[in-house]
Design an enzyme around this catalytic site. Sequence first.
Site, PDB file in Angstrom:
ATOM      1  N   GLY A  45       1.067  -1.103   0.085  1.00 26.99           N
ATOM      2  CA  GLY A  45       0.177  -0.017  -0.090  1.00 26.99           C
ATOM      3  C   GLY A  45       0.830   1.071  -0.010  1.00 26.99           C
ATOM      4  N   GLY A  46       0.185   2.411  -0.203  1.00 27.55           N
ATOM      5  CA  GLY A  46       0.811   3.778  -0.115  1.00 27.55           C
ATOM      6  C   GLY A  46       1.668   3.756   1.214  1.00 27.55           C
TER       7      GLY A  46
ATOM      8  CE  LYS B 213      -0.147  -1.685   7.872  1.00 27.58           C
ATOM      9  NZ  LYS B 213      -1.364  -1.796   8.031  1.00 27.58           N
TER      10      LYS B 213
ATOM     11  NE  ARG C 169      -2.347   8.397  18.910  1.00 24.23           N
ATOM     12  CZ  ARG C 169      -1.727   7.569  19.803  1.00 24.23           C
ATOM     13  NH1 ARG C 169      -1.545   6.086  19.618  1.00 24.23           N
ATOM     14  NH2 ARG C 169      -1.259   8.061  21.020  1.00 24.23           N
TER      15      ARG C 169
ATOM     16  CG  ASP D  92      -2.406  -1.528  11.446  1.00 27.55           C
ATOM     17  OD1 ASP D  92      -1.896  -2.718  11.699  1.00 27.55           O
ATOM     18  OD2 ASP D  92      -2.383  -0.973  10.292  1.00 27.55           O
TER      19      ASP D  92
END
Length: 314
Positions: free
Chosen positions: A25-26, A45, A137, A156
């Site tokens: 992903g970005g 990740k 968040r 995450d």
Amino acid sequence: MNNPQSADLPPTIAGLGELKLHSHGGYATIYRATQGRVGREVAVKIENRTIEDELEQRRFIREAHAAGRMSSHRHVVDLFDAGVTDDNRPFLVMELCAESYADRMKVGVLDQVEVRELGVKIAGALADAHKLGVLHRDVKPANILISVFGEPALADFGLSILVEMRDPTVNLEILTPAYAPPEMFDRAEPAPAADVYSLCATLYALLRGAPPRWRDDHYLGLSALLELFTEAIPDLAGVSPQLTELLRQGMSNDPLDRPTAAELAGRLAALELTSEIPGQRGAPSLDRRSDAADEVTAPAPRRWSLARLFGLDD
């Protein structure tokens, strides 16, 4: 932080076998790997950007330690390890999950009973996190994964702090507020109420098939984007008005008007809902973007933008 960079070869992380690309992903790349000593498949990740500053690296590790306190929760993705690669990119070693609720959104809208049950579980996980002083968040469909046991699990916690540490340059070419509360525009101190807003926006999106207030007009200026927060959040066909109103309260522009995560879980559980008739509702014909890039798809990296700020492009 530096600009995103791509490596020809995946990094080497102690205790893991060869990393094999899963998705890109970005803002992060996902690898699959095996923990050699226990033979367990894991997801790794790794941020595409680097953290050069040692103080920021230590801050990330502290946040990962806090996230580790949540990893035994039934509805939180297990976190096995965290660190910084040799080229200064933060990483998390996590439970491997094959699907996210962003993937589910691509298929169509979800039944209101399923959404209610999902909300009870994830709100409960957030409530427990908030008791420990841990904030997420970045709650959004792409960060709610489905475990091998079929249970939703919030991912995450450790990497969410990096949202605050990324380049804050705003590109106004794209998009509308999606899963982030209005106080995010003011760079407000992160608080539990922001997690509640994001979860309610996520649940509404799963019922609608697109984030709240989403429309086809992608080229709004900052003032127009801010005005979207003054727009009402409409009822949805086939969805209980009581459920919709509760989600509206959770998406109140005033953080003080939102229920706590524990209150949200309790009020969701108390709703008496019936499953919808199959085929009664369908996904809307909107030009939707997936926010599951980090978990499943592999689009070209994008610049920091309002799309990223509101969880629509990562």
